[in-house]
Write a protein that holds these residues in place. Structure first.
Motif, mmCIF file in Angstrom:
data_model
loop_
_atom_site.group_PDB
_atom_site.id
_atom_site.type_symbol
_atom_site.label_atom_id
_atom_site.label_comp_id
_atom_site.label_asym_id
_atom_site.label_seq_id
_atom_site.Cartn_x
_atom_site.Cartn_y
_atom_site.Cartn_z
ATOM 1 N N CYS A 30 -48.309 12.315 -40.457
ATOM 2 C CA CYS A 30 -47.811 12.286 -41.834
ATOM 3 C C CYS A 30 -48.355 11.055 -42.553
ATOM 4 N N PHE A 31 -48.337 11.114 -43.870
ATOM 5 C CA PHE A 31 -48.718 9.996 -44.724
ATOM 6 C C PHE A 31 -47.923 10.129 -46.010
ATOM 7 N N GLY A 32 -48.018 9.132 -46.862
ATOM 8 C CA GLY A 32 -47.281 9.179 -48.120
ATOM 9 C C GLY A 32 -48.189 9.523 -49.282
ATOM 10 N N VAL A 33 -47.738 10.422 -50.159
ATOM 11 C CA VAL A 33 -48.452 10.733 -51.395
ATOM 12 C C VAL A 33 -47.744 10.014 -52.538
ATOM 13 N N VAL A 34 -48.492 9.211 -53.264
ATOM 14 C CA VAL A 34 -47.952 8.485 -54.411
ATOM 15 C C VAL A 34 -48.794 8.808 -55.637
ATOM 16 N N ALA A 35 -48.144 9.006 -56.761
ATOM 17 C CA ALA A 35 -48.865 9.288 -58.004
ATOM 18 C C ALA A 35 -49.445 8.003 -58.572
ATOM 19 N N ILE A 36 -50.606 8.137 -59.207
ATOM 20 C CA ILE A 36 -51.299 7.001 -59.808
ATOM 21 C C ILE A 36 -50.760 6.766 -61.215
ATOM 22 N N ARG A 37 -50.332 5.527 -61.464
ATOM 23 C CA ARG A 37 -49.868 5.140 -62.796
ATOM 24 C C ARG A 37 -51.054 4.825 -63.703
ATOM 25 N N ALA A 38 -52.042 4.142 -63.152
ATOM 26 C CA ALA A 38 -53.256 3.788 -63.878
ATOM 27 C C ALA A 38 -54.363 3.559 -62.862
ATOM 28 N N GLY A 39 -55.593 3.921 -63.237
ATOM 29 C CA GLY A 39 -56.724 3.737 -62.337
ATOM 30 C C GLY A 39 -57.235 5.063 -61.810
ATOM 31 N N TYR A 40 -57.986 4.985 -60.719
ATOM 32 C CA TYR A 40 -58.690 6.147 -60.194
ATOM 33 C C TYR A 40 -58.447 6.300 -58.698
ATOM 34 N N GLU A 41 -58.800 7.477 -58.179
ATOM 35 C CA GLU A 41 -58.642 7.748 -56.748
ATOM 36 C C GLU A 41 -59.772 7.160 -55.923
ATOM 37 N N VAL A 42 -60.852 6.732 -56.579
ATOM 38 C CA VAL A 42 -61.993 6.132 -55.873
ATOM 39 C C VAL A 42 -62.144 4.686 -56.316
ATOM 40 N N GLY A 43 -62.908 3.928 -55.542
ATOM 41 C CA GLY A 43 -63.185 2.550 -55.929
ATOM 42 C C GLY A 43 -62.012 1.629 -55.652
ATOM 43 N N GLN A 44 -61.757 0.717 -56.570
ATOM 44 C CA GLN A 44 -60.703 -0.272 -56.397
ATOM 45 C C GLN A 44 -59.326 0.388 -56.372
ATOM 46 N N ALA A 85 -55.786 1.665 -57.088
ATOM 47 C CA ALA A 85 -55.137 2.066 -58.332
ATOM 48 C C ALA A 85 -53.732 1.485 -58.398
ATOM 49 N N ASP A 86 -53.187 1.448 -59.606
ATOM 50 C CA ASP A 86 -51.795 1.068 -59.818
ATOM 51 C C ASP A 86 -50.952 2.310 -59.545
ATOM 52 N N ILE A 87 -50.054 2.240 -58.580
ATOM 53 C CA ILE A 87 -49.298 3.414 -58.157
ATOM 54 C C ILE A 87 -47.822 3.288 -58.513
ATOM 55 N N PHE A 88 -47.151 4.439 -58.617
ATOM 56 C CA PHE A 88 -45.706 4.450 -58.762
ATOM 57 C C PHE A 88 -45.067 4.083 -57.426
ATOM 58 N N GLU A 89 -43.856 3.543 -57.460
ATOM 59 C CA GLU A 89 -43.241 3.073 -56.215
ATOM 60 C C GLU A 89 -42.478 4.167 -55.466
ATOM 61 N N ILE A 90 -42.196 5.293 -56.131
ATOM 62 C CA ILE A 90 -41.516 6.404 -55.464
ATOM 63 C C ILE A 90 -42.543 7.489 -55.153
ATOM 64 N N GLY A 91 -42.622 7.898 -53.890
ATOM 65 C CA GLY A 91 -43.535 8.955 -53.483
ATOM 66 C C GLY A 91 -42.846 9.903 -52.514
ATOM 67 N N THR A 92 -43.647 10.764 -51.880
ATOM 68 C CA THR A 92 -43.118 11.768 -50.958
ATOM 69 C C THR A 92 -43.938 11.773 -49.670
ATOM 70 N N VAL A 93 -43.255 11.810 -48.542
ATOM 71 C CA VAL A 93 -43.926 11.926 -47.254
ATOM 72 C C VAL A 93 -44.568 13.316 -47.160
ATOM 73 N N ALA A 94 -45.846 13.348 -46.771
ATOM 74 C CA ALA A 94 -46.576 14.605 -46.591
ATOM 75 C C ALA A 94 -46.801 14.831 -45.108
ATOM 76 N N GLU A 95 -46.240 15.898 -44.569
ATOM 77 C CA GLU A 95 -46.444 16.250 -43.163
ATOM 78 C C GLU A 95 -47.676 17.141 -43.047
ATOM 79 N N ILE A 96 -48.564 16.831 -42.117
ATOM 80 C CA ILE A 96 -49.796 17.593 -41.927
ATOM 81 C C ILE A 96 -49.485 18.853 -41.130
ATOM 82 N N GLU A 97 -49.735 20.019 -41.729
ATOM 83 C CA GLU A 97 -49.452 21.297 -41.075
ATOM 84 C C GLU A 97 -50.700 21.923 -40.454
ATOM 85 N N GLN A 98 -51.838 21.798 -41.133
ATOM 86 C CA GLN A 98 -53.085 22.390 -40.625
ATOM 87 C C GLN A 98 -54.242 21.458 -40.933
#
Length: 213
Positions: free
Chosen positions: A40-54, A56-69
């Motif tokens: 599992c890992f945590g998914v957090v939404a980006i408040r500002a910035g990008y998914e690549v590079g430096q 990003a500024d993220i929100f502090e509340i996220g959701t645990v993602a369980e790997i199924e496949q």
């Protein structure tokens, strides 16, 4: 609890599936770590910035993602299917890995009672035709939950609104408030759809799901 993090331009809610396509080296390393440990890992939404590079500024509340496949492609990329399980709060970002890691606090859903059950019935009566208008198949409509927590999260995930508005729903501590907010949102969105038609769909963005980079 220590948890690897994926910052994305989306909000994952408990109970909802999320297909992901992994191709950047640091995220391949993170996937390997996850498979050797808690899957599992945590998914957090980006408040500002990008998914690549430096980072990003993220929100502090996220959701645990369980790997199924997990499906490995010939060139070393991966397609994976995950499912949200539980909300968490980021307490502190931790150094020492090429991907984000954090110390997190798991958040339990509040108990529900008769008031939440009544709100859930109202929401379900609105949500089923709303999902049908988005093209949801009959088998999905038949599985729309009745329990207040599951229903509120499904409605929040289905609403065709921007990330910050979905994030506000994820952050609500009260199930009653989340049900009421989802009701207001769906009533507004249903009204807009009657005037301007569909603005989205239930399908993931692309054949492999969201791009992780």
């Amino acid at each position: 609890m220590k948890l690897p993090l994926f910052p994305l331009h989306l909000v994952l809610f408990p109970g909802r599936q999320l297909p992901l396509h992994i191709f950047e080296l640091r995220y391949r390393q993170m996937l390997s770590h996850c498979m050797e440990n808690r899957r599992c890992f945590g998914v957090v939404a980006i408040r500002a910035g990008y998914e690549v590079g430096q980072a990003a500024d993220i929100f502090e509340i996220g959701t645990v993602a369980e790997i199924e496949q997990v499906s490995e492609l010939p060139d070393g990329r991966f397609d994976i299917m995950t499912r949200g399980t539980q909300r968490f709060r980021v307490l502190d970002l931790l150094p020492g890995a090429p991907y984000l890691q954090a110390k997190v606090e798991l958040l339990d859903d509040a108990p529900t009672g008769l008031e939440e059950a009544a709100r859930a019935r109202q929401l379900r009566e609105l949500l089923v035709p709303y999902l049908a208008s988005l093209g949801a198949p009959d088998e999905l409509l038949e599985r729309v939950p009745s329990d207040p927590n599951g229903l509120a999260y499904l409605a929040a995930a289905a609403a065709q609104v921007e990330v910050p508005e979905q994030q506000k729903l994820l952050e609500l501590e009260s199930t009653r408030r989340r049900l009421e907010a989802a009701l207001r949102m769906l009533r507004r969105e249903a009204g807009l759809r009657r005037h301007i038609g569909a603005v989205g769909s239930l399908l993931p963005p692309g054949p492999g799901g969201a791009e992780l980079n």
